[in-house]
Motif scaffolding. Sequence first.
Motif, mmCIF file in Angstrom:
data_model
loop_
_atom_site.group_PDB
_atom_site.id
_atom_site.type_symbol
_atom_site.label_atom_id
_atom_site.label_comp_id
_atom_site.label_asym_id
_atom_site.label_seq_id
_atom_site.Cartn_x
_atom_site.Cartn_y
_atom_site.Cartn_z
ATOM 1 N N ALA A 85 -2.022 -4.581 4.127
ATOM 2 C CA ALA A 85 -0.840 -3.735 4.320
ATOM 3 C C ALA A 85 0.057 -3.781 3.087
ATOM 4 N N ALA A 86 0.205 -4.954 2.491
ATOM 5 C CA ALA A 86 1.040 -5.091 1.297
ATOM 6 C C ALA A 86 0.448 -4.308 0.126
ATOM 7 N N ILE A 87 -0.871 -4.340 -0.021
ATOM 8 C CA ILE A 87 -1.522 -3.603 -1.102
ATOM 9 C C ILE A 87 -1.348 -2.103 -0.911
ATOM 10 N N LEU A 88 -1.571 -1.625 0.309
ATOM 11 C CA LEU A 88 -1.412 -0.191 0.573
ATOM 12 C C LEU A 88 0.038 0.254 0.392
ATOM 13 N N ALA A 89 0.980 -0.578 0.800
ATOM 14 C CA ALA A 89 2.394 -0.241 0.626
ATOM 15 C C ALA A 89 2.748 -0.158 -0.852
ATOM 16 N N GLU A 90 2.253 -1.095 -1.638
ATOM 17 C CA GLU A 90 2.518 -1.091 -3.083
ATOM 18 C C GLU A 90 1.893 0.130 -3.744
ATOM 19 N N ALA A 91 0.662 0.457 -3.351
ATOM 20 C CA ALA A 91 0.004 1.645 -3.901
ATOM 21 C C ALA A 91 0.803 2.897 -3.559
ATOM 22 N N GLY A 92 1.350 2.954 -2.348
ATOM 23 C CA GLY A 92 2.176 4.093 -1.950
ATOM 24 C C GLY A 92 3.465 4.176 -2.736
ATOM 25 N N GLN A 93 4.124 3.032 -2.934
ATOM 26 C CA GLN A 93 5.379 3.015 -3.689
ATOM 27 C C GLN A 93 5.173 3.415 -5.143
#
Length: 133
Positions: A85-93
């Motif tokens: 979830a943290a990786i996907l959130a960072e990729a989104g940001q």
Amino acid sequence: MVGETVPYDLLDHVVVAWNGSLEATRLIGQSITLLHEAARVTVVHARTERFEQARAADLCAYLRWHGIVAEAATLEVGDGTSVGAAILAEAGQRNASMLALGAYTHSRVREFLLGGVTRHVIEHAHIPVLMAH
């Protein structure tokens, strides 16, 4: 793996999830030509128990040796938040056009029973994902 939408330019901004595993290393070796064509590369590294063993800055230095300028970023993963979830959130940001990661670092049985980064990314990614095992 292609998500719900395909960006106009897949290689606009590639985010590489790095943990120093054999699978992540294979991903880099197999995709070095693709990364060379990317307009922008960011290497993200989650702060976990193996954090000091595989730093994102080391991968960035390796990529620079191959002519790829990459930015390193450390993810602080809070309690109750999965690394996936943290990786996907960072990729989104970071408005990533593609995510690249080594897949199934743990056995598939463990991933199936307990979940894991690969499983979370497969189930929740909305951008194209390049995986290597």
